[in-house]
Motif scaffolding. Structure first.
Motif, PDB file in Angstrom:
ATOM      1  N   GLN A   1     -28.124   9.818  80.643  1.00 25.25           N
ATOM      2  CA  GLN A   1     -28.612   9.730  79.335  1.00 25.25           C
ATOM      3  C   GLN A   1     -28.068  11.353  78.979  1.00 25.25           C
ATOM      4  OE1 GLN A   1     -30.596   7.969  77.889  1.00 25.25           O
ATOM      5  NE2 GLN A   1     -30.055   6.441  79.754  1.00 25.25           N
TER       6      GLN A   1
ATOM      7  N   THR B   1     -22.963   9.512  76.038  1.00 28.74           N
ATOM      8  CA  THR B   1     -22.035   8.078  76.255  1.00 28.74           C
ATOM      9  C   THR B   1     -20.339   8.363  76.445  1.00 28.74           C
ATOM     10  OG1 THR B   1     -22.036   7.641  73.720  1.00 28.74           O
ATOM     11  CG2 THR B   1     -24.088   6.905  75.026  1.00 28.74           C
TER      12      THR B   1
ATOM     13  N   LYS C   1     -27.747  16.472  73.810  1.00 27.06           N
ATOM     14  CA  LYS C   1     -28.526  15.710  74.339  1.00 27.06           C
ATOM     15  C   LYS C   1     -29.346  16.900  75.252  1.00 27.06           C
ATOM     16  CE  LYS C   1     -27.741  11.544  73.990  1.00 27.06           C
ATOM     17  NZ  LYS C   1     -28.678  10.596  73.576  1.00 27.06           N
TER      18      LYS C   1
END
Length: 177
Positions: free
Chosen positions: A125, A128, A158
């Protein structure tokens, strides 16, 4: 720097030798080992001997380290996230001379915050875009640079829960320099 296998073992992480990278999801056959190999060998579309291209080396290192903190060490998260913040938010032109200064600043910063850790986003997570994406999709220098910048930005985003901490670090660092 510690050996990544020893560091993972010390942190209770079993490294997988087959399939995709267990941390970023890169489409590898030999797991994290191949992901690191791609990272270490670099991306040949870019001539890193050219001063203007050094920024891409920093983006690569920061993105990969923040996608794989289990093998790079949690203590590095402040540094790599701060450097990305300085680049993306404040437009700082990072250099090989600036990085040790940032490291020294963070060493002083951490003296009074020894228990401050940046909680790592869940595995798979942390963005990508991966090393294999850059290796496979970069057909020329321009594409490679663009994809590296997107990769670093995606990983940086992120970690957004920590951007306020990192912004305070960046401001303190910029005020010092």
């Amino acid at each position: 720097m510690q050996n990544y296998i020893n560091l993972a073992e010390k942190n209770g992480v079993t490294l997988l030798d087959k399939g995709q990278c267990q941390f970023c999801g890169a489409k590898t056959k030999r797991g994290i080992h191949e992901c690191l190999e791609i990272f270490d060998l670099g991306f040949h579309e870019i001539d890193f001997s050219i001063l203007e291209n050094h920024i891409y080396r920093f983006l690569i290192v920061d993105a990969h380290t923040l996608q794989h903190p289990e093998i790079h060490g949690r203590g590095n998260n402040h540094f790599h996230l701060s450097r990305l913040h300085l680049i993306f938010v404040y437009g700082v032109k990072c250099s090989y001379e600036l990085s040790p200064k940032l490291s020294d600043y963070l060493n002083n910063y951490k003296v009074h915050r020894q228990n401050e850790y940046l909680n790592t986003p869940e595995r798979l997570q942390r963005g990508t875009i991966t090393t294999t994406d850059i290796k496979e999709k970069s057909t020329n220098e321009k594409d490679c640079k663009e994809l590296i910048r997107k990769w670093a930005w995606e990983v940086y985003e992120k970690w957004s829960i920590h951007h306020s901490i990192i912004d305070n670090i960046a401001k303190g660092f910029l005020n010092q320099t």
